[in-house]
Design a protein around this motif. Structure first.
Motif, PDB file in Angstrom:
ATOM      1  N   VAL A   1       0.723  -1.187  -0.113  1.00 49.17           N
ATOM      2  CA  VAL A   1      -0.154  -0.024  -0.133  1.00 49.17           C
ATOM      3  C   VAL A   1       0.762   1.324   0.093  1.00 49.17           C
ATOM      4  O   VAL A   1       1.655   1.358   0.947  1.00 49.17           O
ATOM      5  CB  VAL A   1      -0.838   0.070   1.268  1.00 49.17           C
TER       6      VAL A   1
ATOM      7  N   TYR B   1      -4.176   6.421   0.673  1.00 47.51           N
ATOM      8  CA  TYR B   1      -3.710   5.072   0.214  1.00 47.51           C
ATOM      9  C   TYR B   1      -4.131   4.542  -1.122  1.00 47.51           C
ATOM     10  O   TYR B   1      -4.937   4.754  -1.786  1.00 47.51           O
ATOM     11  CB  TYR B   1      -4.350   4.030   1.221  1.00 47.51           C
TER      12      TYR B   1
ATOM     13  N   TYR C   1      -3.534   1.810  -3.875  1.00 44.98           N
ATOM     14  CA  TYR C   1      -3.622   0.423  -3.636  1.00 44.98           C
ATOM     15  C   TYR C   1      -4.798  -0.248  -4.590  1.00 44.98           C
ATOM     16  O   TYR C   1      -5.607   0.303  -4.460  1.00 44.98           O
ATOM     17  CB  TYR C   1      -3.896   0.027  -2.161  1.00 44.98           C
TER      18      TYR C   1
END
Length: 556
Positions: A273, A514, A516
């Motif tokens: 991440v 984040y 990801y």
């Protein structure tokens, strides 16, 4: 139709860092695993390594218990057929974004294709589209209103645009690039990896939940830009301003956008991440000197002067930097938890507070190009131009140098270094120096000008502890172990991302960003190039991940 689940390859542990570096650059699955950092894998030690949670944050699996249908619904044959149609339908609409498109999307007909994608999305996912706005014509902002106004909203992001397909390469594709062709295992097409897979995955998961009567406690915003591949200012830039105007600064709990993915290494599965992005500054150096016939040249033509400047720049690389609190130190701390990780890296991680061991890690990273730029600003001389005829001295020449700025450095410090070298070259050749249109000093033989072509500061670092990190980590564990049946420890690790995403426009809204993509590295290939494709089980895993993540992230 059947979908095979779990790891596709078994045998020797794989070395992660070539792929990890690719994930850091693109946030995508672009290179084959295999790499130079052999010290991570020698013999498996007899005793397990158990770092403190402060070094590598570890979470328990999160098991949905909200009364919604089990995630295995997405693996049933009837749903797989539906999902294939969902993604293929989006791939068939060629929403390509090009450099030099008009800043106003209404003044460039190449944007018109996005209206076709909108209609497709609204027709295919009608429940999610009940509350959707268009921002700057083609940006999409979906709102699923929460029951509690006291909870900050969550934003899920993806982008609608794809990089163009070079017409000269179309015949090199195994299947046409906008066909969405599915061969029973792989789906081919531009955008299957970057990033219509996450866009459609988000909508599939949300539509399924809404169809079961879901009302989140927390408002969910789904923000889809339309020009991420060309800086994102028309799409994400306008969307973020729109959200800020409505909700205010620091009004968002967290953001999840495309980013790095999942790699299998040394007896463990690592969802990576990205919690930080490197900055960017492109510097243009231009030389203007007297021209003339090339039979009577000066000792150094304008091109020769630029060559001297390039030599000075490349002989002065940026210094690597790492401390025990950095994202990259934390990444290695997490890799050291793998059952088959090397003893040396475990020893280093256990003593990161000791400058001697920290320097060992710096030396290891700096020794190879695949890992060096996790801790160092990069520079690349990418464009050079000068001269128009073989027998005419060039009157004007320029070079452009791209820098990806380390998270521990600043754009200003990179600029100051470039200016220092430009000043030295100007003085050496009696040139005037012009900094961003302002004369610094005059010279007798012409001018050297230094300008910024583009820049973005390094992103703020996102937290790797607390509610949303625990949700990311816990959902990863449950999805990959319990639903997708990977029989490996799942260790969520932070990563520095080399490239930039649309989240660069959203820093005012939250510190918890984040980047990801919940996709195993062996399930995707060839983003931005010929034969971009996704293994369809990987797409189904993406849908499942968003389905479970939304159930936990939408509550207090």
């Amino acid at each position: 139709m059947s979908i095979s689940l779990g790891p596709s390859e078994h045998g020797q542990p794989k070395k992660p860092w070539a792929w990890v570096a690719a994930a850091a650059v693109y946030g995508l699955l672009e290179l084959t695993v295999g790499g130079p950092v052999a010290f991570l894998a020698s013999k498996a030690p007899e005793a397990a390594f158990h770092p403190s949670s402060a070094v590598c944050p570890l979470s328990e699996p999160l098991i949905p218990s909200g009364g919604f249908r089990d995630s295995s619904q997405f693996l049933e044959e009837d749903y797989v057929k539906q999902s294939v149609d969902f993604l293929a339908g989006a791939i068939k609409i060629p929403t390509q974004s090009f450099d030099e498109m008009a800043s106003d999307p209404l003044k460039d007909d190449r944007f018109n294709i996005f209206a076709d994608l909108h209609q497709y999305l609204f027709d295919t996912f009608p429940l999610t589209a009940e509350n959707v706005e268009k921002v700057n014509t083609y940006g999409l902002l979906y709102t699923v209103k929460g029951s509690s106004s006291s909870l900050k909203p969550l934003i899920l992001m993806a982008h609608q645009d794809v990089v163009p397909v070079n017409p000269e390469t179309v015949d090199q594709w195994e299947h046409p690039p906008f066909s969405g062709f599915y061969d029973g295992e792989w789906m081919y097409g531009r955008g299957t990896i970057d990033t219509k897979n996450t866009l459609i995955g988000i909508l599939e998961a949300t539509e399924s939940l809404l169809g079961q009567g879901w009302q989140p406690e927390r408002t969910i915003l789904i923000s889809f830009g339309f020009d991420e591949e060309v800086e994102g200012k028309r799409g994400a830039g306008k969307l973020s301003s729109h959200i800020e105007q409505r909700y205010g600064k620091n009004s968002i709990e967290a953001i999840v956008d495309e980013g790095s993915g999942v790699t299998e290494s040394y007896g463990a599965l690592f969802p990576l991440v990205s919690t930080a992005e490197k900055g960017l500054i492109d510097i243009k150096y231009s030389v203007e000197v007297q021209g003339g016939h090339s039979s009577m040249p000066p000792d150094h033509t304008g091109i020769g002067i630029l060559a001297d400047l390039i030599l000075k720049l490349e002989a002065d690389p940026f210094k690597p930097y790492l401390d025990s609190e950095s994202v990259t130190a934390q990444t290695y701390s997490c890799f050291a938890t793998a059952p088959e990780a090397d003893d040396e890296i475990r020893e280093i991680v256990a003593h990161l507070g000791d400058s001697k061991y920290l320097q060992k890690l710096i030396d290891i990273l700096n020794a190879d190009r695949a890992t060096r730029f996790f801790i160092q600003t990069s520079q690349a001389v990418d464009v050079i131009s000068g001269g128009v005829k073989i027998n005419a001295l060039p009157e004007h020449a320029f070079v452009k140098v791209d820098h990806r700025v380390s998270v521990d450095e600043t754009v200003q410090s990179v600029w100051d270094r470039g200016l220092r070298h430009a000043k030295g070259i100007a003085q050496k050749y009696d040139l005037g120096l012009v900094e961003s249109g302002k004369v610094v000093f005059d010279g007798m033989m012409g001018n050297l000008t230094i300008d910024v072509s583009d820049w973005t500061e390094t992103a703020p670092k996102s937290p790797t502890s607390g509610k949303f990190w625990d949700i990311l980590s816990g959902v990863n564990k449950h999805v990959f172990n319990s639903v997708l049946k990977y029989d490996l420890p799942v260790i969520t690790a932070p990563l520095v991302m080399f490239g930039n995403t649309d989240t660069a426009n959203y820093w005012n809204l939250t510190s918890s960003i984040y980047r990801y993509t919940p996709l195993q590295e062996s399930d995707g290939a060839n983003a931005h190039t010929v034969n971009e494709k996704i293994r369809f089980r990987g797409h189904l895993g993406t849908v499942i991940w968003y389905y479970e993540f939304l159930q936990f992230a939408s509550t207090s």
